[in-house]
Design a protein around this motif. Structure first.
Motif, short mmCIF file in Angstrom:
data_model
loop_
_atom_site.label_atom_id
_atom_site.label_comp_id
_atom_site.label_asym_id
_atom_site.label_seq_id
_atom_site.Cartn_x
_atom_site.Cartn_y
_atom_site.Cartn_z
N ARG A 142 -4.34 13.66 -8.53
CA ARG A 142 -4.35 12.19 -8.44
C ARG A 142 -3.15 11.60 -9.19
O ARG A 142 -2.50 10.66 -8.74
CB ARG A 142 -5.64 11.63 -9.04
N GLU A 143 -2.85 12.20 -10.32
CA GLU A 143 -1.68 11.76 -11.10
C GLU A 143 -0.40 11.99 -10.29
O GLU A 143 0.50 11.14 -10.27
CB GLU A 143 -1.64 12.56 -12.40
N ALA A 144 -0.32 13.12 -9.61
CA ALA A 144 0.87 13.43 -8.80
C ALA A 144 1.01 12.44 -7.65
O ALA A 144 2.11 11.99 -7.33
CB ALA A 144 0.79 14.86 -8.26
N VAL A 145 -0.11 12.09 -7.03
CA VAL A 145 -0.08 11.09 -5.95
C VAL A 145 0.50 9.79 -6.50
O VAL A 145 1.36 9.15 -5.88
CB VAL A 145 -1.51 10.83 -5.41
N ALA A 146 0.05 9.42 -7.70
CA ALA A 146 0.48 8.14 -8.27
C ALA A 146 1.94 8.17 -8.68
O ALA A 146 2.64 7.17 -8.58
CB ALA A 146 -0.39 7.80 -9.47
N VAL A 147 2.42 9.31 -9.11
CA VAL A 147 3.76 9.36 -9.70
C VAL A 147 4.82 9.73 -8.66
O VAL A 147 6.00 9.50 -8.88
CB VAL A 147 3.74 10.32 -10.91
N CYS A 148 4.42 10.26 -7.53
CA CYS A 148 5.41 10.64 -6.50
C CYS A 148 6.18 9.40 -6.07
O CYS A 148 5.60 8.43 -5.60
CB CYS A 148 4.72 11.26 -5.29
N PRO A 149 7.51 9.42 -6.23
CA PRO A 149 8.29 8.21 -5.94
C PRO A 149 8.47 7.96 -4.45
O PRO A 149 9.11 6.98 -4.07
CB PRO A 149 9.64 8.50 -6.61
N ALA A 150 7.92 8.79 -3.60
CA ALA A 150 8.15 8.63 -2.17
C ALA A 150 6.84 8.46 -1.41
O ALA A 150 6.85 8.42 -0.18
CB ALA A 150 8.92 9.83 -1.63
N ALA A 151 5.75 8.33 -2.12
CA ALA A 151 4.43 8.23 -1.48
C ALA A 151 4.26 9.34 -0.44
O ALA A 151 3.77 9.11 0.66
CB ALA A 151 4.23 6.84 -0.85
N ALA A 152 4.67 10.54 -0.81
CA ALA A 152 4.64 11.66 0.12
C ALA A 152 3.37 12.50 0.00
O ALA A 152 3.14 13.39 0.80
CB ALA A 152 5.86 12.56 -0.11
N ILE A 153 2.55 12.21 -1.01
CA ILE A 153 1.34 13.01 -1.25
C ILE A 153 0.11 12.13 -1.07
O ILE A 153 0.11 10.98 -1.49
CB ILE A 153 1.33 13.58 -2.69
N ARG A 154 -0.90 12.71 -0.47
CA ARG A 154 -2.13 11.96 -0.28
C ARG A 154 -3.31 12.89 -0.50
O ARG A 154 -3.26 14.06 -0.12
CB ARG A 154 -2.15 11.43 1.15
N LEU A 155 -4.34 12.38 -1.14
CA LEU A 155 -5.54 13.16 -1.37
C LEU A 155 -6.64 12.56 -0.50
O LEU A 155 -6.94 11.38 -0.62
CB LEU A 155 -5.93 13.08 -2.85
N VAL A 156 -7.18 13.36 0.41
CA VAL A 156 -8.19 12.81 1.33
C VAL A 156 -9.51 13.57 1.22
O VAL A 156 -9.53 14.77 0.97
CB VAL A 156 -7.71 12.86 2.80
N GLU A 157 -10.58 12.83 1.43
CA GLU A 157 -11.90 13.44 1.51
C GLU A 157 -11.92 14.30 2.76
O GLU A 157 -11.39 13.93 3.78
CB GLU A 157 -12.99 12.36 1.68
N LYS A 158 -12.57 15.43 2.65
CA LYS A 158 -12.63 16.29 3.84
C LYS A 158 -13.56 15.70 4.90
O LYS A 158 -14.54 15.08 4.59
CB LYS A 158 -13.13 17.67 3.42
N GLU A 162 15.92 0.83 -14.13
CA GLU A 162 15.72 0.46 -12.72
C GLU A 162 15.67 1.72 -11.86
O GLU A 162 16.55 1.96 -11.05
CB GLU A 162 16.84 -0.48 -12.26
N HIS A 163 14.66 2.56 -12.10
CA HIS A 163 14.49 3.78 -11.34
C HIS A 163 13.10 3.78 -10.73
O HIS A 163 12.13 3.37 -11.36
CB HIS A 163 14.59 5.03 -12.22
N ARG A 164 13.01 4.32 -9.55
CA ARG A 164 11.76 4.31 -8.82
C ARG A 164 10.64 5.08 -9.55
O ARG A 164 9.49 4.61 -9.60
CB ARG A 164 12.00 4.92 -7.43
N THR A 165 10.96 6.23 -10.11
CA THR A 165 9.93 7.02 -10.79
C THR A 165 9.44 6.30 -12.04
O THR A 165 8.25 6.32 -12.36
CB THR A 165 10.47 8.40 -11.17
N ASN A 166 10.36 5.66 -12.72
CA ASN A 166 9.98 4.93 -13.92
C ASN A 166 8.99 3.81 -13.61
O ASN A 166 8.06 3.56 -14.38
CB ASN A 166 11.20 4.34 -14.61
#
Ligand SMILES: Cc1cc2nc3c(=O)[nH]c(=O)nc-3n(C[C@H](O)[C@H](O)[C@H](O)COP(=O)(O)OP(=O)(O)OC[C@H]3O[C@@H](n4cnc5c(N)ncnc54)[C@H](O)[C@@H]3O)c2cc1C
Ligand code: SF4
Lengths: 64, 391
Positions: free
Chosen positions: A48-64, B280-284
């Motif tokens: 969940r932390e990785a989903v939140a911190v990914c700067p590209a919104a590339a990760i998603r956690l879904v209910e099966k 001004e960084h996206r990750t930050n």
């Protein structure tokens, strides 16, 4: 719970690997690789932390 | 805490709102944003969106169902106009006052402009307007060779435009990444056919192009002004919050009792580098939104915000990645690869410590090792050892 990736969006930042080493890795170009598609309950907080911190919104956690 | 308001519905604000829920906050949550669009991501604006590889729907940060699950009162297209910290209310443009027990300010920055106008590149609408003008054979003048201007220049070349990149400093990005690396990046632009003019100062944008301070006209069909940004803090006037190139926060990101700030707008003193900064960084934006939310919810267990800053930029086939605080560095050592081949790792020294690392075209593991050195504030000399070619 299942992890879904959108690797086209991934910008190779590696933030997911820093957050959940057992679930994510990066290939030689830095693009995210999934190590555990269905992470265990003890890993969910990190994912969940990785989903939140990914700067590209590339990760998603879904209910099966 | 029963009522929390987050102002700014972009990367930092969204991360804050989501973190509040993940940490178990069940009270009322209001997320206010003045843009009409659902939260979207900015980095692709100067990359895939400008290049017309992606359309706007690819930029949304969350799917509609994820936003619904947030169970927030999402006020899009609504500007916050004032803050009353005594009454604990946020005034909205429609005249309503939203009360709060906790507030997170995540209003970001906006581009600096030049007399006469020209394009800027901050919002989806900005990017679509610029994109409409980038057709093969058209001439784009870019004022400011920072990362944003450089990315737009690279995309415009890829679209077949003539591009002139105008930069006041003698070497683009020198204060950010150092002269040597700045020169490597500017050579890449020249090799791709961009006309780079350094040491020029632009007085105004005109219908015919760009007027320099000495009167010369640089002809262009379109002009992009990318000369830095200003924090969106005007709405905080009279609130009593400290403002000075950003919202002034303590090390926990608190700006006033119960009021936190996060993202491009927040200024705080980084405990590791002991420097007052605004990043001004996206990750930050995401990390800081998360940290502000946690500290707001857990007053007894607050943590200082001490991230290793991370930044990336895509230009032509180069992926540039940097960890740490490069600004103000005193020395740069190339520890791997070759600047000329544009595959290298450069390590930055501030004082006697490793303060940053920048890599182009190198494997993630290599950079991650150096990130560790930055996080530890490792001694520079023994870290770069004899392998470093000093510059
Ligand atoms: C074109 C572009 C390319 C970029 N590329 C990169 C990159 O490659 N790598 C990288 O690390 N970073 C990049 N960035 C930077 C990154 O996008 C920002 O750091 C990030 O968006 C900051 O998020 P934020 O939420 O703090 O602020 P913002 O994204 O600026 O969001 C603030 C929001 O608050 C709204 N707002 C302002 N005032 C009010 C008000 N009074 N009431 C209500 N709402 C208000 C704004 O309209 C905005 O929607 C790029 C930025 C741009 C513009
Ligand atoms: S955090 Fe996101 S962008 Fe970064 S490597 Fe992981 S998936 Fe890719």
């Amino acid at each position: 719970m299942k992890v879904e990736l959108d690797t086209d969006k991934c910008v190779a930042s590696g933030q997911c690997v820093l957050t959940a080493m057992d679930v994510f890795d990066q290939d030689d170009d830095g693009i995210v690789v999934l190590l555990a598609e269905e992470p265990g309950a003890d890993q969910l907080d990190d994912v969940r932390e990785a989903v939140a911190v990914c700067p590209a919104a590339a990760i998603r956690l879904v209910e099966k | 805490m029963r009522r929390i308001v987050v102002v700014g519905a972009s990367a930092a604000g969204l991360a804050a709102a989501e973190t509040l829920r993940r940490e178990g906050y069940t009270g009322a949550l209001t997320l206010v944003g003045d843009e009409p669009h659902a939260p979207y991501d900015r980095p692709p604006l100067s990359k895939q969106l400008l290049a017309a590889e992606w359309e706007p729907d690819r930029l949304t940060l969350r799917r509609p169902e994820d936003l619904t699950a947030l169970d927030a009162d999402l006020r899009l297209g609504t500007e916050a106009t004032a803050l009353d910290t005594a009454a604990r209310t946020v005034r909205l443009a429609d005249g309503t006052d939203v009360p709060y027990d906790g507030l997170i300010v995540a209003t970001g920055v906006r581009p600096r402009r030049l007399p006469g106008g020209g394009h800027v590149l901050r919002t989806l609408d900005d990017a679509l307007a610029l994109r409409a003008g980038l057709r093969p054979g058209r001439h784009l003048a870019v004022v400011g060779a920072g990362f944003l201007g450089a990315e737009a220049a690279a995309v415009a070349r890829g679209l077949g435009c003539e591009v002139t990149l105008l930069e006041p400093a003698p070497v683009p990005l020198a204060h950010a990444v150092g002269e040597e690396v700045g020169r490597v990046l500017s050579r890449a632009h020249q090799e791709h056919g961009v006309t780079l003019r350094t040491g020029v100062s632009v007085a105004e944008v005109t219908g015919a192009g760009v007027r320099l301070a000495d009167g010369e006209l640089v002809a262009a069909d379109e002009t992009l002004v990318a000369v830095g940004s200003l924090p969106n803090t005007e709405w905080l006037a009279g609130s009593g919050l400290g403002v000075g190139d950003g919202v002034l926060c303590d090390e926990y990101l608190e700006a006033a009792p119960g009021v936190y700030a996060a993202g491009d707008v927040a200024r705080w003193t980084h405990p590791l580098f002991c420097v007052s900064m605004r990043i001004e960084h996206r990750t930050n934006a995401a990390e800081q939104g998360m940290a502000a939310a946690r500290n707001l919810l857990n007053p007894g267990a607050r943590k200082p915000f001490a991230p290793v800053p991370y930044f990336w930029s895509d230009q032509y086939d180069m992926k540039i990645q940097a960890f740490g605080h490069l600004r103000g560095h005193e020395e740069v050592a190339v520890v791997e690869g070759d600047l000329a081949e544009r595959r290298f790792v450069a390590v930055y020294r501030t004082g006697d410590r490793v303060s940053g690392v920048l890599g182009v075209g190198v494997a993630p593991k290599v950079i991650r090792e150096w990130r560790q050195a930055v996080a530890k504030g490792a001694p520079f000399l023994s870290s770069v050892g004899g392998t470093g070619k000093e510059t």
